[in-house]
Design an enzyme around this catalytic site. Structure first.
Site, mmCIF file in Angstrom:
data_model
loop_
_atom_site.group_PDB
_atom_site.id
_atom_site.type_symbol
_atom_site.label_atom_id
_atom_site.label_comp_id
_atom_site.label_asym_id
_atom_site.label_seq_id
_atom_site.Cartn_x
_atom_site.Cartn_y
_atom_site.Cartn_z
ATOM 1 N N ASP A 1 91.895 80.959 45.698
ATOM 2 C CA ASP A 1 92.816 81.589 46.466
ATOM 3 C C ASP A 1 94.142 81.172 46.406
ATOM 4 O OD1 ASP A 1 90.579 83.089 47.284
ATOM 5 O OD2 ASP A 1 90.135 82.094 49.287
ATOM 6 N N LYS A 2 95.072 81.773 46.861
ATOM 7 C CA LYS A 2 96.511 81.472 46.831
ATOM 8 C C LYS A 2 96.731 80.126 47.558
ATOM 9 C CE LYS A 2 101.179 83.412 47.425
ATOM 10 N NZ LYS A 2 101.923 84.565 47.824
#
Length: 234
Positions: free
Chosen positions: A103-104
């Protein structure tokens, strides 16, 4: 292999750029100036030089990246910065890609490679390759909640996750969680399923390899031949 294809794979430029190098007489094959971009070479036996510098043929490249927050796992994006932008210009290749996704806002071990065969094997659910995360959570887990995580929890897809492994970490409200799947936001959804919340997430190992502690967020290094061998064996 065609000479221009070889030069492109060696990251010497686009097809048009390497043809320009050949026209300028900067490319030699076995000591002789190359005449045509489409001439055939033996990439494993012939000596190809650009500007007098010999090139050694390599088909596959492997990098261990300590992904920082704020970057997405994609080769390109019109809005967000991608993990590929963390590579030095000399290491950027159009065929490199992240093997799997973080995920970012997730940090940690990310494999960048152009070896599609290895990436497929590592990411296939049938292979059951371990991925271990250092998970910071909002509050401590009970023994019952740990048992549920280890047996599998419903994360909203009408099925249980595969059994996981939960171990205590050094800091309070942290744990080491090992899973063998890679579903969307899986770790966050697993903790939510037992009434908790992930406040920070870092992948510290991928298969048999552990993130190099010398790598600061945003730094990377090439895998050794032995590490690549270990990944294939996994």
């Amino acid at each position: 292999m065609r000479l221009d294809k070889f030069l492109c794979e060696m990251n010497r430029g686009s097809r048009s750029e390497v043809r320009a190098l050949i026209r300028r007489g900067l490319v030699t094959v076995n000591g002789l100036p190359a005449k045509e971009a489409d001439c055939r070479i033996d990439e494993n036996a012939d000596t190809v030089c650009v500007g007098g510098q010999p090139l050694s043929y390599r088909r596959c490249f492997y990098y261990m990246l300590n992904k920082p927050e704020g970057f997405i796992c994609a080769t390109q994006d019109k809005i967000s910065a991608t993990v590929m932008e963390l590579l030095a210009p000399k290491d950027r290749r159009p065929d490199l890609f992240p093997a799997g996704r973080l995920d970012k806002d997730t940090e940690g071990f990310l494999l960048l490679t152009n070896d599609g065969e290895l990436a497929h094997k590592l990411l296939s659910p049938k292979r059951h390759v371990d991925k271990t995360y250092l998970v910071s959570i909002s509050h401590s887990l009970s023994e019952e909640e740990i048992r549920r995580l280890e047996q599998g929890v419903d994360i909203g897809e009408d099925r249980l996750t595969m059994p996981a492994r939960v171990l205590p970490a050094e800091a309070e409200n942290q744990l080491l969680l090992t899973i063998q799947e890679g579903k969307f936001h899986q770790v966050k959804r697993m903790l939510k399923a037992v009434g908790n919340e992930v406040t920070a997430l870092k992948r510290i190992s991928f298969g048999p390899l552990t993130l190099d502690e010398a790598l600061q967020p945003g730094e990377y290094r090439e895998l050794t031949e032995e590490e690549v061998k270990i990944l294939y064996e996994a």
